[in-house]
Write a protein that holds these residues in place. Structure first.
Motif, PDB file in Angstrom:
ATOM      1  N   GLU A 235       3.464   5.812  -2.820  1.00  0.00           N
ATOM      2  CA  GLU A 235       4.694   6.539  -3.167  1.00  0.00           C
ATOM      3  C   GLU A 235       4.897   6.592  -4.682  1.00  0.00           C
ATOM      4  O   GLU A 235       5.313   7.617  -5.224  1.00  0.00           O
ATOM      5  N   LEU A 236       4.613   5.497  -5.373  1.00  0.00           N
ATOM      6  CA  LEU A 236       4.704   5.497  -6.834  1.00  0.00           C
ATOM      7  C   LEU A 236       3.735   6.511  -7.429  1.00  0.00           C
ATOM      8  O   LEU A 236       4.072   7.221  -8.383  1.00  0.00           O
ATOM      9  N   ALA A 237       2.539   6.593  -6.868  1.00  0.00           N
ATOM     10  CA  ALA A 237       1.525   7.529  -7.364  1.00  0.00           C
ATOM     11  C   ALA A 237       1.943   8.978  -7.164  1.00  0.00           C
ATOM     12  O   ALA A 237       1.530   9.854  -7.931  1.00  0.00           O
ATOM     13  N   ARG A 238       2.767   9.254  -6.155  1.00  0.00           N
ATOM     14  CA  ARG A 238       3.208  10.624  -5.865  1.00  0.00           C
ATOM     15  C   ARG A 238       4.388  11.069  -6.721  1.00  0.00           C
ATOM     16  O   ARG A 238       4.772  12.243  -6.675  1.00  0.00           O
ATOM     17  N   LEU A 239       4.962  10.180  -7.487  1.00  0.00           N
ATOM     18  CA  LEU A 239       6.102  10.566  -8.322  1.00  0.00           C
ATOM     19  C   LEU A 239       5.654  11.570  -9.379  1.00  0.00           C
ATOM     20  O   LEU A 239       4.515  11.519  -9.849  1.00  0.00           O
ATOM     21  N   PRO A 240       6.543  12.474  -9.791  1.00  0.00           N
ATOM     22  CA  PRO A 240       6.193  13.457 -10.819  1.00  0.00           C
ATOM     23  C   PRO A 240       5.857  12.776 -12.159  1.00  0.00           C
ATOM     24  O   PRO A 240       6.243  11.627 -12.405  1.00  0.00           O
ATOM     25  N   ALA A 241       5.172  13.514 -13.017  1.00  0.00           N
ATOM     26  CA  ALA A 241       4.718  12.984 -14.310  1.00  0.00           C
ATOM     27  C   ALA A 241       5.867  12.375 -15.123  1.00  0.00           C
ATOM     28  O   ALA A 241       5.696  11.328 -15.754  1.00  0.00           O
ATOM     29  N   ALA A 242       7.026  13.010 -15.105  1.00  0.00           N
ATOM     30  CA  ALA A 242       8.166  12.486 -15.869  1.00  0.00           C
ATOM     31  C   ALA A 242       8.555  11.092 -15.376  1.00  0.00           C
ATOM     32  O   ALA A 242       8.876  10.214 -16.180  1.00  0.00           O
ATOM     33  N   ASP A 243       8.517  10.888 -14.083  1.00  0.00           N
ATOM     34  CA  ASP A 243       8.838   9.570 -13.521  1.00  0.00           C
ATOM     35  C   ASP A 243       7.719   8.567 -13.791  1.00  0.00           C
ATOM     36  O   ASP A 243       7.977   7.374 -13.903  1.00  0.00           O
ATOM     37  N   GLN A 244       6.487   9.037 -13.894  1.00  0.00           N
ATOM     38  CA  GLN A 244       5.359   8.153 -14.176  1.00  0.00           C
ATOM     39  C   GLN A 244       5.481   7.520 -15.562  1.00  0.00           C
ATOM     40  O   GLN A 244       4.989   6.424 -15.786  1.00  0.00           O
TER      41      GLN A 244
ATOM     42  N   GLU B 232       0.833  -1.206   0.000  1.00  0.00           N
ATOM     43  CA  GLU B 232       0.000   0.000   0.000  1.00  0.00           C
ATOM     44  C   GLU B 232       0.868   1.257   0.000  1.00  0.00           C
ATOM     45  O   GLU B 232       0.625   2.194  -0.753  1.00  0.00           O
ATOM     46  N   GLU B 233       1.874   1.259   0.836  1.00  0.00           N
ATOM     47  CA  GLU B 233       2.774   2.412   0.912  1.00  0.00           C
ATOM     48  C   GLU B 233       3.553   2.585  -0.390  1.00  0.00           C
ATOM     49  O   GLU B 233       3.718   3.709  -0.880  1.00  0.00           O
ATOM     50  N   MET B 234       4.022   1.482  -0.978  1.00  0.00           N
ATOM     51  CA  MET B 234       4.769   1.574  -2.231  1.00  0.00           C
ATOM     52  C   MET B 234       3.878   2.124  -3.337  1.00  0.00           C
ATOM     53  O   MET B 234       4.291   3.005  -4.094  1.00  0.00           O
TER      54      MET B 234
END
Length: 123
Positions: free
Chosen positions: A96-105, A91-93
């Motif tokens: 955290e993945l969802a909070r990454l900036p668009a470029a990282d997405q 859940e935490e991972m």
């Protein structure tokens, strides 16, 4: 350092989502699909897509582990320095993945994992 295989394996052992077999998944695609199944609760575990995502996560972990090992062998700083016994829950991972900036997405899932781990466990 990512020296504990079980740390990364535990991160996504119960990951939820799907993507066609053999296709590379971006971090954003992974999160979007995970959140779709995440909303289904335990019923998502029965989805035929569940195994596909687990496989995608496994491949990303293997790639990250190989990249980290290569960095260490080349005398470079490890991607992250995960203390023995530390883990990040699924859940935490995902959060955290969802909070990454668009470029990282837009980057491969392996790179999303690396970004989260390096922020959480800097060397």
């Amino acid at each position: 350092m990512l020296r504990k295989a079980h740390v990364l394996a535990a991160l996504f052992a119960t990951a939820l989502s799907a993507f066609p077999a053999g296709a590379a998944m971006s971090t954003g695609q992974f999160v979007a699909r995970a959140n779709t199944l995440r909303a289904q609760g335990f019923a998502a575990l029965l989805s035929p897509d569940f195994q596909v995502l687990k496989d995608e996560a496994r491949v990303a972990r293997q790639q990250l582990r190989a990249e980290n090992d290569a960095r260490v062998k080349a005398g470079k700083r490890p991607i992250a320095c995960v203390p023995d016994g530390e883990t990040i829950g699924i859940e935490e991972m995902l959060d955290e993945l969802a909070r990454l900036p668009a470029a990282d997405q837009r980057r491969p899932l392996k790179d999303g994992y690396a970004r989260v781990l390096s922020r959480r466990f800097p060397c």
